[in-house]
Scaffold this active site. Structure first.
Site, PDB file in Angstrom:
ATOM      1  N   VAL A 283     -32.924 -32.995  66.000  1.00  0.00           N
ATOM      2  CA  VAL A 283     -33.597 -32.690  66.468  1.00  0.00           C
ATOM      3  C   VAL A 283     -35.479 -32.671  66.330  1.00  0.00           C
ATOM      4  CG1 VAL A 283     -35.488 -30.590  67.588  1.00  0.00           C
ATOM      5  CG2 VAL A 283     -32.608 -30.528  67.969  1.00  0.00           C
ATOM      6  N   ALA A 284     -35.332 -32.843  64.674  1.00  0.00           N
ATOM      7  CA  ALA A 284     -36.881 -32.830  64.430  1.00  0.00           C
ATOM      8  C   ALA A 284     -37.304 -34.388  64.060  1.00  0.00           C
ATOM      9  CB  ALA A 284     -36.411 -32.308  62.257  1.00  0.00           C
ATOM     10  N   ILE A 286     -37.558 -35.994  66.988  1.00  0.00           N
ATOM     11  CA  ILE A 286     -38.201 -36.373  67.539  1.00  0.00           C
ATOM     12  C   ILE A 286     -39.399 -36.406  67.745  1.00  0.00           C
ATOM     13  CG2 ILE A 286     -37.432 -37.226  70.384  1.00  0.00           C
ATOM     14  CD1 ILE A 286     -35.530 -38.899  68.085  1.00  0.00           C
ATOM     15  N   GLU A 288     -41.167 -35.440  70.837  1.00  0.00           N
ATOM     16  CA  GLU A 288     -40.326 -35.598  72.045  1.00  0.00           C
ATOM     17  C   GLU A 288     -42.083 -35.881  72.904  1.00  0.00           C
ATOM     18  OE1 GLU A 288     -37.974 -32.510  69.925  1.00  0.00           O
ATOM     19  OE2 GLU A 288     -39.984 -32.998  70.476  1.00  0.00           O
ATOM     20  N   ASP A 330     -72.943 -62.937  82.063  1.00  0.00           N
ATOM     21  CA  ASP A 330     -73.577 -63.097  82.887  1.00  0.00           C
ATOM     22  C   ASP A 330     -75.318 -62.546  82.776  1.00  0.00           C
ATOM     23  OD1 ASP A 330     -75.029 -65.222  84.958  1.00  0.00           O
ATOM     24  OD2 ASP A 330     -74.655 -63.173  87.226  1.00  0.00           O
ATOM     25  N   ASN A 700     -41.574 -28.126  67.385  1.00  0.00           N
ATOM     26  CA  ASN A 700     -42.035 -29.228  68.247  1.00  0.00           C
ATOM     27  C   ASN A 700     -43.123 -28.918  69.095  1.00  0.00           C
ATOM     28  OD1 ASN A 700     -40.965 -30.848  65.761  1.00  0.00           O
ATOM     29  ND2 ASN A 700     -39.184 -31.544  67.454  1.00  0.00           N
ATOM     30  N   ASP A 704     -45.714 -30.403  69.194  1.00  0.00           N
ATOM     31  CA  ASP A 704     -46.062 -31.932  69.634  1.00  0.00           C
ATOM     32  C   ASP A 704     -46.933 -31.892  71.358  1.00  0.00           C
ATOM     33  OD1 ASP A 704     -44.487 -32.551  68.276  1.00  0.00           O
ATOM     34  OD2 ASP A 704     -43.051 -33.198  69.435  1.00  0.00           O
TER      35      ASP A 704
END
Length: 870
Positions: A283-284, A286, A288, A330, A700, A704
């Site tokens: 879990v740690a 990733i 998310e 141009d 997270n 996150d």
């Protein structure tokens, strides 16, 4: 009007087609057009339905990240950890809802962006040529199209001039199709209906008026669209990099979990405890929120660019923008105002100047229409400038055009560099031509003098070319005019012409361009000016703009074919910053050379012949005001104001967007790595306190999403345009960045674990270790360390309190929201119990908050000492 005429109009004559569609050469009245719009609907192709909200929601559960978390919940159930299992499922749901909301917002943003790219069409309404939204075209409308236009609806050609159409989108035919106005057999197949124009094809040469017979889904393109099933949208390069990175991260995580699991078993740890530790590690590791926050940051960045008059059509272009190292611009309308005025007309006498005024009106497809007391300008800016000159000279534009009925035309092209029209008069026919001086002079064998028309000698031609050279050196854009009178209509319009004189026009530089060029120079971005103008004019404007100390000019005539270039020729091209009188093929060659030298090239263009170079360049930039629809179709960006400074703004925003993405990637990875360090150390050294899987998932969830998203919308550092362009092939996380991530993670992990020992030895002296209390101190220390870690994400050398992160109001809002959420979880018993939290006293809170401040202090100290730099 009978709808069955739509499919048989090609078998009718032009007059019969108008009658069948209940229209006339004067076009439809506005009232009738509105009625037909209600009857037939908008002229738009029904797009395939996008992903429904339900599909977006369920897609959140298909990622490897979620699968890993579901596995963790399943293992919790297996070991009868009911609260953990339910809580992980609940957090998964919350995380998926957040992901759904952000992706749904990104889809809405992209939808809004598409609405901004509206295609215009020239339509005869109320006997006047007007420019309208192509979606408002109805059957019976008379539409005018010319080279570079996309055909907006199906219809029968009424009149045309040298019309060629690229029908490859419908028929697959490689070469442009020659069109004609006569009727053909009803049974002829689509590819043989040469008197018809079809939606989605584009005009490659000439111009035409045609009557619309089918709109929207009642077009050939509509029939094709109804048969095509929707195809999945491919990921952008950045999204692919993030996906690949996430997969590697999961593989590394699985390997790390397996290693620590085996180490724990060898150290005599219980199987159940090691499984819990393994789940916590998984879990740690990733982040998310990484992929969806990146997508939303790109989408929001695109909408931010819209406010600066820039429409970026592809997400991937935003990433490429930040690495742009050369802009091929141009001159006309991009570096200059495109507000062309006639400043000087040279001719032997007033009679000749009267002829030049007539040429300005007749050899011209632009129009100046008065409506509600205002002038409506429609057409090429150079031709609009000529009409204004004629009007200022006292000429009646509409009266002159009625008196001299046009019978044939050779439109302007980049190959011939001139335009000619033939008109019927009382005595016969008259032809007028205008264009590049050297092209007109070559086609003239006579010249008007005070005493009549005489032979145009070679010495006289050289004198006029020298005169044009001097005018161009003074910064004027110079064209020549010529004419020819005939008793009968002639097929060839550009031979045996009579030279009239020169027209010198001025197109002053945009005021904001000077500052934009300075920004480019400080940002390490080179500017190459490419123009169809005379080399002397190009050099004069380049010097005025200060493109370089002494602008080097190369004309198209001096440029060899690309396959014949020697290394010395390539070096000369590379060191040239002004190219004049270049062909479309040469533009393509310039882009190719610069790319071979390792540059990321942005190319501007407006015409159909610019399309290959626009497509070849890394960032194709089309003009929104004067650009042809074909140029806009193949480009990556559209400038709604045609201004060069908008390109510089877009590059700056591209740099900011990429820098923001890198910031939150570093932020997320360092936060997650700190969790891995904490869990690993606790497991390896068999510490009495340990983080639970649900606690890590909660952390997270807090870090996150909101802080990362706030980093994604940062306004950027002040000095971002003082850095050289980045290497677009460089990964988001390079070796140096990995070192930064590791240092940040070690500090947060060490300080968080250290807070537990500090509380034991300095506050709870002599007491027994308390696993529940120590877990809570570790939990909140890590949360506050990660939340304050967002302030370490500022870039550049600006002081801490003046940095782009500290001044970002969204950062502060995200922190307030995150801390509020943390406190709510602590004070609401059901959530507190689920997270295995217990009551903490003031000392415990002070330790946790103090640990986060110590972590922030150490990281800022390392930045001040230049040990850690971006």
């Amino acid at each position: 009007m009978k709808e069955d005429v739509f499919n048989t109009v090609h078998a009718l004559s032009a007059k019969q087609a108008l009658e069948a569609l209940e229209s006339s050469s004067n076009g439809l009245p506005s009232t009738k057009a509105e009625e037909r719009l209600k009857q037939f609907g908008e002229n738009s192709i029904e797009e395939q339905k996008g992903r429904s909200p339900w599909v977006i929601f369920f897609s959140q559960f298909k990622t490897p990240i979620v699968i890993l978390l579901v596995l963790a919940a399943g293992l919790s159930l297996w070991f009868s950890e009911w609260i953990d299992a339910v809580a992980i499922a609940a957090v998964l749901l919350i995380n998926s809802l957040i992901g759904f909301f952000m992706e749904f917002q990104a889809h809405k943003t992209m939808k809004e962006l598409k609405k901004l790219v509206a295609v215009k069409a020239k339509v005869v309404r109320d006997e006047t040529l007007k420019e309208i939204d192509s979606r408002k075209i109805v059957p019976g409308d008379i539409v005018y199209v010319e080279a570079g236009d996309l055909v907006p609806a199906d219809g029968r050609i009424l009149e045309m001039s040298q019309l060629q159409v690229d029908e490859s989108p419908l028929t697959g035919e490689s070469f442009p199709v020659e069109k004609q106005t006569g009727k053909i057999d009803e049974d002829n197949i689509l590819a043989e209906r040469t008197n018809m124009l079809y939606r989605g094809t584009f005009i490659s040469k000439g111009n035409a008026y045609y009557v619309v017979s089918g709109t929207g889904m009642h077009t050939e393109l509509g029939d094709v669209a109804s048969l095509v099933e929707s195809a999945g949208q491919s990921s952008t390069p950045l999204e692919k990099k993030l996906e690949q990175f996430t997969r590697k991260l999961i593989l590394v995580t699985v390997g790390l979990v397996a290693l620590i699991f085996l180490a724990g078993i060898l150290y005599g740890q219980q199987l159940v405890e090691m499984v819990k530790t393994s789940i916590a590690l998984a879990v740690a590791a990733i982040p998310e929120g990484l992929p969806i926050v990146a997508t939303l940051a790109l989408a929001k960045g695109m909408m931010r660019l819209v406010k600066h008059k820039v429409i970026v059509k592809k997400l991937s272009s935003v990433e490429t923008l930040g690495g742009t190292s050369i802009i091929c611009a141009d001159k006309t309308g991009t570096l200059t105002k495109n507000n062309i005025e006639v400043k000087e007309v040279t001719g032997p006498d007033e009679t000749v100047k009267k002829r030049i005024v007539e040429a300005s009106i007749l050899c011209n497809t632009a129009s100046l229409n008065g409506e509600n007391g205002k002038k409506s300008e429609l057409g090429d800016p150079l031709e609009i400038g000529l009409l204004k000159y004629a009007e200022h000279a006292g000429a009646d534009i509409n009266g002159t055009r009625k008196a001299f009925q046009k019978v044939s035309e050779e439109p302007f092209s980049s190959e011939t560099k001139l335009m000619s029209t033939q008109h019927k008069t009382e005595k016969g026919f008259i032809t007028y031509s205008k264009g590049a001086v050297e092209e007109i002079v070559v086609r003239c064998n006579r010249i008007v003098h005070h005493n009549g028309i005489t032979s145009f000698s070679e010495s006289a031609k050289r004198a006029w070319l020298n005169e044009a050279e001097q005018m161009a050196a003074a910064g004027l854009r110079v064209i020549a005019a010529a004419f020819r009178e005939d008793l009968s209509q002639q097929e060839k319009l550009t031979i045996d012409l009579v030279f009239l004189g020169l027209i010198g026009m001025i197109d002053p530089p945009r005021e904001e361009v000077f500052d934009a060029i300075k920004q480019c120079r400080s940002a390490g971005i080179a500017i190459v000016m490419i123009t169809g103008d005379h080399p002397a004019t190009a050099q004069a404007i380049a010097a005025q703009l200060k493109l370089s100390e002494k602008p080097a000019v190369l004309s198209g005539k001096q440029m060899k074919p690309y396959n014949e270039l020697a290394s010395a020729d390539k070096k000369k091209w590379f060191n040239t910053n002004v190219f004049a009188r270049v062909s479309p093929k040469q533009k393509l060659d310039i882009v190719k050379l610069l790319q071979e030298k390792g540059h990321v090239v942005a190319m501007t263009g407006d015409g159909i012949n610019d399309a290959p170079a626009l497509k070849k360049s890394d960032i194709g930039v089309a003009m929104g005001l004067r650009g042809t629809q074909v140029a806009q179709e193949v480009s990556d960006m559209v400038l709604r104001d045609d201004s060069f400074s908008s390109i510089v703004v877009a590059i700056k925003q591209g740099r900011i967007i990429f820098e923001n993405i890198r910031k939150f990637v570093v932020f997320l990875l360092s936060c997650n790595l700190s969790e891995i360090i904490v869990v690993s150390i606790a497991a390896i050294f068999n510490l009495h306190f340990q983080m639970f899987p649900l606690q890590i998932l909660f952390i997270n969830l807090i870090t996150d999403v909101l802080p990362a998203l706030a980093l994604g919308v940062s306004a950027g550092e002040a000095g971002i345009m003082e850095k050289p362009p980045r290497n677009v092939d460089e990964p988001i996380v390079n070796k140096r960045t990995w070192k930064i991530i590791f240092v940040f993670a070690v500090i947060m992990g060490a300080v968080s674990i250290g807070s537990v020992f500090a509380s034991h030895y300095f506050i709870y002296q002599g007491e027994e270790w308390n696993a529940e209390r120590d877990n809570n101190i570790l939990f909140f220390s890590l949360i506050f360390c990660q939340l304050l870690h967002v302030f370490n994400m500022h870039s550049g050398n600006s002081p801490f309190f003046k940095s782009d992160v500290v001044s970002n109001v969204y950062i502060w809002l995200s922190l307030v929201a995150s801390v509020t959420f943390v406190l709510l979880v602590y004070f609401i018993p059901i959530f507190r119990n689920a997270l295995s939290l217990h009551e903490m006293n003031a000392s415990d809170w002070l330790i946790a908050i103090g640990a986060s401040l110590v972590s922030l202090f150490f990281m800022q100290l390392l930045r001040m000492l230049k040990i850690v730099t971006w």
